[in-house]
Design a protein around this motif. Structure first.
Motif, PDB file in Angstrom:
ATOM      1  N   GLY A  17      60.772  13.246  32.204  1.00  0.00           N
ATOM      2  CA  GLY A  17      61.836  12.488  31.527  1.00  0.00           C
ATOM      3  C   GLY A  17      63.063  12.358  32.403  1.00  0.00           C
ATOM      4  N   VAL A  18      63.452  13.467  32.978  1.00  0.00           N
ATOM      5  CA  VAL A  18      64.633  13.462  33.855  1.00  0.00           C
ATOM      6  C   VAL A  18      64.398  12.533  35.039  1.00  0.00           C
ATOM      7  CG1 VAL A  18      65.923  14.876  35.527  1.00  0.00           C
ATOM      8  CG2 VAL A  18      65.523  15.737  33.199  1.00  0.00           C
ATOM      9  N   TRP A  19      63.177  12.619  35.603  1.00  0.00           N
ATOM     10  CA  TRP A  19      62.866  11.814  36.786  1.00  0.00           C
ATOM     11  C   TRP A  19      62.968  10.326  36.468  1.00  0.00           C
ATOM     12  CZ3 TRP A  19      58.689   8.609  38.414  1.00  0.00           C
ATOM     13  CH2 TRP A  19      58.700   8.327  39.789  1.00  0.00           C
ATOM     14  N   PHE A  20      62.402   9.968  35.249  1.00  0.00           N
ATOM     15  CA  PHE A  20      62.436   8.555  34.874  1.00  0.00           C
ATOM     16  C   PHE A  20      63.842   8.048  34.608  1.00  0.00           C
ATOM     17  CE2 PHE A  20      57.793   8.362  34.289  1.00  0.00           C
ATOM     18  CZ  PHE A  20      57.594   7.129  34.880  1.00  0.00           C
ATOM     19  N   SER A  21      64.634   8.893  33.919  1.00  0.00           N
ATOM     20  CA  SER A  21      65.966   8.387  33.565  1.00  0.00           C
ATOM     21  C   SER A  21      66.883   8.382  34.788  1.00  0.00           C
ATOM     22  CB  SER A  21      66.574   9.243  32.453  1.00  0.00           C
ATOM     23  OG  SER A  21      66.724  10.556  32.921  1.00  0.00           O
ATOM     24  N   TRP A  22      66.548   9.226  35.743  1.00  0.00           N
ATOM     25  CA  TRP A  22      67.424   9.355  36.905  1.00  0.00           C
ATOM     26  C   TRP A  22      67.087   8.310  37.971  1.00  0.00           C
ATOM     27  CZ3 TRP A  22      65.542  11.014  41.773  1.00  0.00           C
ATOM     28  CH2 TRP A  22      66.536  11.240  42.742  1.00  0.00           C
ATOM     29  N   ARG A  23      65.757   8.011  38.058  1.00  0.00           N
ATOM     30  CA  ARG A  23      65.289   7.196  39.166  1.00  0.00           C
ATOM     31  C   ARG A  23      65.921   5.798  39.259  1.00  0.00           C
ATOM     32  NH1 ARG A  23      60.166   4.881  41.590  1.00  0.00           N
ATOM     33  NH2 ARG A  23      60.117   3.724  39.652  1.00  0.00           N
ATOM     34  N   PRO A  24      65.968   5.042  38.169  1.00  0.00           N
ATOM     35  CA  PRO A  24      66.482   3.672  38.313  1.00  0.00           C
ATOM     36  C   PRO A  24      67.924   3.664  38.805  1.00  0.00           C
ATOM     37  CG  PRO A  24      65.433   3.976  36.179  1.00  0.00           C
ATOM     38  CD  PRO A  24      65.535   5.323  36.807  1.00  0.00           C
ATOM     39  N   GLU A  25      68.702   4.611  38.281  1.00  0.00           N
ATOM     40  CA  GLU A  25      70.094   4.669  38.680  1.00  0.00           C
ATOM     41  C   GLU A  25      70.212   4.995  40.169  1.00  0.00           C
ATOM     42  OE1 GLU A  25      73.484   7.620  37.407  1.00  0.00           O
ATOM     43  OE2 GLU A  25      72.905   6.247  35.821  1.00  0.00           O
ATOM     44  N   SER A  26      69.386   5.965  40.620  1.00  0.00           N
ATOM     45  CA  SER A  26      69.496   6.346  42.024  1.00  0.00           C
ATOM     46  C   SER A  26      68.995   5.222  42.930  1.00  0.00           C
ATOM     47  CB  SER A  26      68.778   7.664  42.262  1.00  0.00           C
ATOM     48  OG  SER A  26      67.590   7.463  42.956  1.00  0.00           O
ATOM     49  N   GLU A  27      68.016   4.456  42.425  1.00  0.00           N
ATOM     50  CA  GLU A  27      67.564   3.298  43.222  1.00  0.00           C
ATOM     51  C   GLU A  27      68.657   2.250  43.331  1.00  0.00           C
ATOM     52  OE1 GLU A  27      63.929   1.737  41.718  1.00  0.00           O
ATOM     53  OE2 GLU A  27      62.714   3.248  42.745  1.00  0.00           O
ATOM     54  N   ALA A  28      69.323   1.999  42.192  1.00  0.00           N
ATOM     55  CA  ALA A  28      70.428   1.040  42.203  1.00  0.00           C
ATOM     56  C   ALA A  28      71.493   1.521  43.184  1.00  0.00           C
ATOM     57  CB  ALA A  28      71.022   0.899  40.807  1.00  0.00           C
ATOM     58  N   ASN A  29      71.703   2.821  43.161  1.00  0.00           N
ATOM     59  CA  ASN A  29      72.699   3.400  44.039  1.00  0.00           C
ATOM     60  C   ASN A  29      72.310   3.249  45.516  1.00  0.00           C
ATOM     61  OD1 ASN A  29      75.241   4.782  43.639  1.00  0.00           O
ATOM     62  ND2 ASN A  29      74.306   6.371  44.885  1.00  0.00           N
ATOM     63  N   ASP A  30      71.028   3.531  45.819  1.00  0.00           N
ATOM     64  CA  ASP A  30      70.546   3.377  47.195  1.00  0.00           C
ATOM     65  C   ASP A  30      70.698   1.929  47.661  1.00  0.00           C
ATOM     66  OD1 ASP A  30      69.899   6.007  47.120  1.00  0.00           O
ATOM     67  OD2 ASP A  30      67.728   5.711  46.963  1.00  0.00           O
ATOM     68  N   GLU A  31      70.399   1.011  46.762  1.00  0.00           N
ATOM     69  CA  GLU A  31      70.492  -0.402  47.100  1.00  0.00           C
ATOM     70  C   GLU A  31      71.946  -0.763  47.419  1.00  0.00           C
ATOM     71  OE1 GLU A  31      69.195  -3.008  43.915  1.00  0.00           O
ATOM     72  OE2 GLU A  31      70.111  -4.697  44.977  1.00  0.00           O
ATOM     73  N   PHE A  32      72.833  -0.207  46.618  1.00  0.00           N
ATOM     74  CA  PHE A  32      74.260  -0.481  46.812  1.00  0.00           C
ATOM     75  C   PHE A  32      74.748   0.072  48.147  1.00  0.00           C
ATOM     76  CE2 PHE A  32      78.668  -0.874  45.433  1.00  0.00           C
ATOM     77  CZ  PHE A  32      78.594  -1.996  44.630  1.00  0.00           C
ATOM     78  N   VAL A  33      74.339   1.309  48.442  1.00  0.00           N
ATOM     79  CA  VAL A  33      74.738   1.934  49.705  1.00  0.00           C
ATOM     80  C   VAL A  33      74.190   1.127  50.887  1.00  0.00           C
ATOM     81  CG1 VAL A  33      74.450   4.003  51.153  1.00  0.00           C
ATOM     82  CG2 VAL A  33      75.007   4.245  48.729  1.00  0.00           C
ATOM     83  N   ALA A  34      72.943   0.661  50.757  1.00  0.00           N
ATOM     84  CA  ALA A  34      72.343  -0.149  51.824  1.00  0.00           C
ATOM     85  C   ALA A  34      73.120  -1.444  52.006  1.00  0.00           C
ATOM     86  CB  ALA A  34      70.883  -0.451  51.490  1.00  0.00           C
ATOM     87  N   ALA A  35      73.551  -2.044  50.891  1.00  0.00           N
ATOM     88  CA  ALA A  35      74.316  -3.290  50.960  1.00  0.00           C
ATOM     89  C   ALA A  35      75.652  -3.074  51.683  1.00  0.00           C
ATOM     90  CB  ALA A  35      74.560  -3.841  49.555  1.00  0.00           C
ATOM     91  N   ILE A  36      76.258  -1.925  51.455  1.00  0.00           N
ATOM     92  CA  ILE A  36      77.519  -1.619  52.150  1.00  0.00           C
ATOM     93  C   ILE A  36      77.240  -1.503  53.651  1.00  0.00           C
ATOM     94  CG2 ILE A  36      79.412   0.052  52.419  1.00  0.00           C
ATOM     95  CD1 ILE A  36      78.966   0.845  49.469  1.00  0.00           C
TER      96      ILE A  36
END
Ligand code: C2E
Ligand code: CA
Ligand code: CA
Ligand code: CA
Length: 278
Positions: free
Chosen positions: A15-34
């Motif tokens: 449960g934790v992995w699922f709820s955490w994963r999308p946010e961290s992916e969005a975050n990784d994408e954002f960091v990559a964009a920067i």
């Protein structure tokens, strides 16, 4: 019992992995964009409405996705602020601006360059250092720089904000209060922060001339600015009638689609040359 506990642990972990994963992916994408330099400066001219000449510009951030789509700050700024990315993004934006505008601003020492900061920038002296380091190496002088602080979000530590503002001012940087009349600070910010310039929000400009109350509000903002020795800029000017009313009220600086939208470097410099030639 052990199996039950183990199963529960696994379920919770999944449960934790699922709820955490999308946010961290969005975050990784954002960091990559920067890192990819996808956050870029656009420049909107500020016009002297008495003379028609350009006084400078405001730097407004855009996210240019790899597919070419331009995203406005309304879509990503709250995220960037909440997760603390705004600090790197602002640094990157200032570096790009310094590179793109150094030549033109070096040749035109009266022009001002406005940069938007967010409330968190006024909780850490690092911003003073960033401005020193980034613009110190360019032909843009500190006297040409204006930082904008918005009234929309509260400043958590007014005393520290006041000190940071005083440090910026000692370099020659000026400080504008943005979105005046829409947010938290109001008179307290004007009094406590040592603001140099107030920016009248588009909300009041929209109905100026049509609506007595916004005319009265703008009128009293002008009087206040005059009495406190502050400059004043009207935002979101779209029509000639608004310019006429602003001139009647004694406002001499404005920005808005009537003159030009925010533009990438090349278009902005073309606009500036055209305006200069007139
Ligand atoms: P703001 O600082 O109040 O900027 C003015 C906004 O009004 C800009 O929206 C600009 O494109 C828009 N605008 C200018 N003239 C007109 C007009 O005549 N009509 C209309 N309808 N709109 C006009 P934008 O670029 O979408 O930025 C929205 C907000 O995002 C800014 O409001 C500012 O608070 C924030 N922002 C933009 N860039 C940065 C940045 O680099 N750092 C920070 N911290 N915030 C930023
Ligand atoms: Ca602004
Ligand atoms: Ca310099
Ligand atoms: Ca504003």
């Amino acid at each position: 019992a052990t199996a039950c506990v183990a199963l529960a642990i696994i379920l919770v972990a999944v449960g934790v992995w699922f709820s955490w994963r999308p946010e961290s992916e969005a975050n990784d994408e954002f960091v990559a964009a920067i890192k990819n330099g996808e956050f870029i400066p656009f420049y909107q001219p500020v016009i002297d409405i008495e003379t028609g000449r350009m006084r400078g510009c405001e730097v407004l951030m855009r996210w240019r996705r790899p597919n070419g789509v331009l995203v406005s700050p309304g879509q990503f700024m709250a995220y960037a602020e909440t997760y603390g990315h705004i600090f790197d993004m602002t640094r990157s934006l200032m570096m790009q601006t310094a590179r793109e505008m150094s030549g033109y601003y070096g040749d035109n020492p009266d022009l001002k360059l406005s940069i938007n900061l967010f409330a968190g920038h006024f909780l850490d002296r690092e911003i003073v250092n960033d401005i020193k380091v980034i613009f110190g190496e360019t032909d843009i002088s500190y006297q040409q720089i204006v930082v904008e602080v918005t009234e929309r979000h509260p400043l958590a530590d007014l005393e520290l904000a006041r000190k940071i503002i005083a440090e910026l001012q000692s370099l020659g940087v000026r400080v504008a209060l943005d979105d005046v009349g829409t947010g938290h600070g109001g008179m307290a910010y004007l009094q406590k922060l040592g603001i140099d310039i107030i920016k009248i929000d588009k909300m009041f400009i929209d109905t100026i001339g049509m609506d007595d109350s916004s005319t009265t509000i703008v009128d009293s903002m002008v009087e206040l600015a005059d009495n406190l020795g502050m400059g004043i800029i009207a935002e979101g000017v779209e029509q000639q009638e608004q310019i006429d009313r602003l001139l009647d009220l004694g406002v001499t600086a404005a920005q808005g689609y009537h003159f030009a939208p925010p533009m990438p470097c090349g278009e902005f410099l073309e606009f500036a040359e055209k305006t200069e030639a007139e």
